[in-house]
Scaffold this active site. Structure first.
Site, PDB file in Angstrom:
ATOM      1  CG  ASP A  10     -29.646  34.960  39.170  1.00 48.88           C
ATOM      2  OD1 ASP A  10     -28.812  35.046  39.753  1.00 48.88           O
ATOM      3  OD2 ASP A  10     -29.915  34.023  38.764  1.00 48.88           O
ATOM      4  CG  ASP A  12     -24.680  32.119  36.758  1.00 49.55           C
ATOM      5  OD1 ASP A  12     -24.164  31.986  35.694  1.00 49.55           O
ATOM      6  OD2 ASP A  12     -24.040  32.653  37.659  1.00 49.55           O
TER       7      ASP A  12
END
Ligand SMILES: [Mg+2]
Ligand SMILES: [Zn+2]
Length: 211
Positions: A10, A12
């Protein structure tokens, strides 16, 4: 022949920090190269995983353009700068998948990006596409994220799930009771506050599986 072992990260809250504006009291995701701040241990962890032979990729929900908050070209420029930064530190990202959609959108959002899709996590669309295009073996591929939807997407794609989980950063998130307190579909295989700690465990587990 079995596929390659992969790591799908991922963006953020996992690789880079969110952006806090203390004056306005708002938290956003990075939308300019100047805002890129690698989280502690992220680079070291990714370097370890590359050295251990994993293929690295990124899968990120970026609904900012659908919601009318961030121009699409700013999202692309920021992602490009992140890949350049990681490459310059010896971390090649072989593919980056973005879900640009949002189910409801927002004022001024691009209508073409609003509506249901198969790629927005917790849906597994980005994971299954990366497995296909990079020839990853799902059962020996890990998703590293920071939210329950990252774990759900990993499970739906038949992959393992590792969570960057720092109780101090999580006072409002659904995992505040601890990763163990969540239901099976969002319970990760591993949790640690930093990617480098997760990397050590992932490398040890995959070495055991190879024997
Ligand atoms: Mg995240
Ligand atoms: Zn999507």
């Amino acid at each position: 022949m079995a596929g390659r072992p992969g790591i799908i990260l991922d963006r953020d809250g996992t690789i880079i920090d969110v952006v806090r504006d203390p004056e306005l009291g708002v938290v956003t995701t990075a939308f300019h190269p100047r805002q890129l701040r690698l989280l502690p241990g992220a680079l070291e962890g990714m370097q370890q995983l590359v050295a251990a032979g994993f293929t690295l990729a990124i899968a990120t929900n970026q609904p900012g353009a659908a919601k009318g908050q961030i121009p699409w070209d700013a999202i692309e420029r920021t992602n490009g700068a992140l890949l350049d930064l990681l490459r310059s530190e010896g971390v090649p990202i072989e593919a980056l998948e973005v879900c640009p959609h949002h189910p409801e959108g927002g004022p001024g959002g691009d209508p073409a990006l609003v509506g249901p899709c198969a790629c927005r996590k917790p849906a597994p669309g980005m994971m299954t596409k990366l497995a296909r295009t990079l020839h990853l073996e799902p059962s020996s591929t890990w998703v590293i994220g920071d939210t329950p939807s990252d774990v759900t997407a990993a499970r739906a794609a038949g992959m393992k799930a590792a969570l960057v989980f720092d109780p101090r950063r999580c006072e409002l998130c659904p995992l505040r009771g601890g990763p163990e307190a969540s239901c099976p579909s969002t319970r990760p295989d591993l949790a640690a506050p930093r990617i480098d700690r997760l990397a050590e465990s992932i490398i040890a587990i995959s070495a055991r599986a190879d024997r």
